[in-house]
Write an enzyme that holds these catalytic residues in place. Structure first.
Site, PDB file in Angstrom:
ATOM      1  N   GLN A  73      -4.454  -2.358   7.889  1.00 51.88           N
ATOM      2  CA  GLN A  73      -3.310  -2.684   7.038  1.00 51.88           C
ATOM      3  C   GLN A  73      -2.636  -3.990   7.490  1.00 51.88           C
ATOM      4  O   GLN A  73      -2.225  -4.807   6.666  1.00 51.88           O
ATOM      5  CB  GLN A  73      -2.294  -1.536   7.063  1.00 51.88           C
ATOM      6  N   GLU A  74      -2.534  -4.172   8.786  1.00 46.90           N
ATOM      7  CA  GLU A  74      -1.833  -5.336   9.332  1.00 46.90           C
ATOM      8  C   GLU A  74      -2.614  -6.640   9.153  1.00 46.90           C
ATOM      9  O   GLU A  74      -2.068  -7.643   8.719  1.00 46.90           O
ATOM     10  CB  GLU A  74      -1.541  -5.123  10.825  1.00 46.90           C
ATOM     11  N   SER A  75      -3.887  -6.628   9.526  1.00 46.89           N
ATOM     12  CA  SER A  75      -4.616  -7.900   9.619  1.00 46.89           C
ATOM     13  C   SER A  75      -6.011  -7.871   8.999  1.00 46.89           C
ATOM     14  O   SER A  75      -6.722  -8.877   9.064  1.00 46.89           O
ATOM     15  CB  SER A  75      -4.769  -8.289  11.100  1.00 46.89           C
ATOM     16  N   TYR A  84       4.072   0.827   3.301  1.00 49.68           N
ATOM     17  CA  TYR A  84       3.296   0.659   4.536  1.00 49.68           C
ATOM     18  C   TYR A  84       2.922   2.018   5.123  1.00 49.68           C
ATOM     19  O   TYR A  84       1.759   2.266   5.468  1.00 49.68           O
ATOM     20  CB  TYR A  84       4.146  -0.135   5.523  1.00 49.68           C
TER      21      TYR A  84
END
Length: 471
Positions: free
Chosen positions: A322-324, A453
């Site tokens: 999800q982040e990167s 998120y």
């Protein structure tokens, strides 16, 4: 014999009949209590989720480069979005137990390639077809060219063919065998899905199996030694199954499916998984999780670092995806960097920067998660939803999450409960009437971002759990 003597003889008999009747009634009552009511659309919407069982394979449901994909997955996601509910997806490649779970009422729908047969229709409701495919014989290219391929169904007599237990392949072969002078040697196997049997044909472990043609076509690129040109049935309708009696829900799904199949989105989904060469490229990739069991290049690192916070490594993978998107060089417009997208001020606390290695970046991110968890441990009386609080804090900062807790408590809600309480106040913390409240210490935040998120990471984690082994 006097009437009194007759009565003495019949009283024991009457008593026994009475006891049997009571026992039968008790059993009937017990069955009625245990039986789950038929679920309709209003129940699904009230519950807020559609409970679906699917099977994982190279076309229906899989993970590629950390992303959840698949023909059934995308269709079911579109259905859940249309209904306005969450998709609760579980995996079961054992058809017998999958159908049993539907019959018990444990799930609402089987989202698979299910052939609609007469026997099945007596026990279950079926949707209109989501696709069609004939059944084909899977065989290896003959070593001796003079032997050749089997091209006629009549030549199947005496051949040993392995099929999945409870499948329409088994049902069709039994009927075919009964029409032959020499019966087919049908070997029924449990817990193995059609793609697994295709791989066993390719490796030489078994000689033959049956599969849907569209699935066979996709797998032929991965197993070039197999051949699937011999049809053993006419094109069959493939559909989803619902519990018998769920007529309103079946109708609602049918109406959606009928309209959805006319859209460009459906055509794009079908093209992607059954007509495009892209699926062949994915199957050959080391990131095609169904075949490799691998999520990213960093699996070993994440398995090691997840131990620091006692996490399942698949959860840490879901967060980093999800982040990167597993890109160690990723950098956001606000300055977050690396696999764990650390903000500069956070990274400074753990002595890392944008030039640090992926190992150091993940180590710092995990240590920050541990720090946040320690703060939440001291704050939350009820730890049931701690993971959701932790994920939101990692995304938007602990201060904003604590603000949302204070707003929840002020308005008579449970500050330790995420859904319907703290998530609501965090989601709305971009509105002046919320961020200007006297109990709020950290002001405005774009609450939709941490709200989504949390949901996206937990959904991705659930998909990873369904498909990727823990070890």
């Amino acid at each position: 014999m006097s009437g009194i003597k007759y009565l003495k003889l019949f009283i024991p008999v009457i008593f026994m009949v009475f006891l049997q009747t009571c026992n039968q009634n008790r059993k009937m009552v017990g069955l009625q209590i245990d039986e789950k009511p038929v679920v309709e659309l209003k129940h699904v919407k009230l519950r807020g989720k559609l409970r679906v069982v699917t099977d994982y394979n190279s076309t229906n449901y899989f993970v590629y480069k950390g992303h959840t994909m698949g023909f059934q997955y995308e269709m079911l996601e579109a259905l859940a979005k249309h209904l306005g509910v969450k998709l609760e997806l579980t995996v079961n490649n054992d058809l017998v137990s999958a159908f049993a779970s539907l019959e018990r009422g444990d799930v609402d729908l089987l989202g698979m390639n299910l052939a609609v047969t007469t026997d099945r229709m007596e026990k279950f409701n079926f949707t209109i077809p989501h696709s069609q495919s004939p059944q084909v014989l899977i065989q290896r290219s003959p070593v001796n060219d003079s032997i050749g391929f089997i091209r006629n169904k009549a030549d199947l007599g005496g051949k040993r063919i392995h099929v999945q237990s409870g499948s329409s392949f088994q049902e069709h072969l039994v009927k075919l065998s009964n029409e032959m002078e020499m019966p087919i040697d049908i070997v029924v196997v449990d817990m193995l899905e059609e793609e697994e049997l295709i791989s066993m044909v390719a490796s030489g472990e078994i000689d033959y199996t049956i599969a849907d043609e569209n699935v066979a076509m996709v797998n032929s690129s991965y197993y070039p030694g197999i051949e699937f040109k011999t049809s053993v049935s006419l094109p069959q309708n493939l559909a989803w199954a619902l519990r018998k009696g769920a007529n309103h829900l079946t109708h609602d799904v049918n109406m959606w499916l009928m309209n959805f199949q006319k859209t460009k989105e459906y055509k794009r989904i079908y093209q992607r998984y059954f007509k495009s060469s892209r699926i062949e490229e994915m199957m050959q990739s080391e990131y095609f999780t169904v075949k490799s069991g691998k999520i990213s290049d960093f699996d070993d690192l994440l398995k090691e670092k997840a131990k620091i916070i006692n996490w399942d490594w698949r959860l840490l993978s879901a967060l980093i995806s999800q982040e990167s998107n597993f890109d160690p060089k990723a950098q956001s417009w606000v300055g977050a960097f690396g696999l764990m997208q650390l903000m500069p001020e956070t990274a400074y606390r753990y002595d890392v920067d944008s030039l640090s290695s992926p190992i150091d970046n993940v180590d710092a991110g995990v240590r920050h998660l541990k720090y946040l968890k320690g703060k939440l441990d001291k704050t939350l009386s009820d730890k049931t939803d701690e993971l959701k609080f932790l994920l939101a804090s990692y995304n938007v900062g602990l201060g904003h999450v604590l603000d949302a807790r204070r707003l929840a408590e002020k308005n008579g809600k449970n500050p330790d409960q995420w859904k319907g309480s703290v998530d609501y106040y965090l989601l709305n913390k971009s509105k002046p009437e919320f961020f200007n409240d006297p109990v709020v210490k950290y002001g405005y935040c774009r609450g939709s971002e941490p709200y989504q998120y949390v949901n996206k990471i937990l959904e991705r984690y659930n998909n990873y759990q369904n498909i990727v082994l823990l070890n």
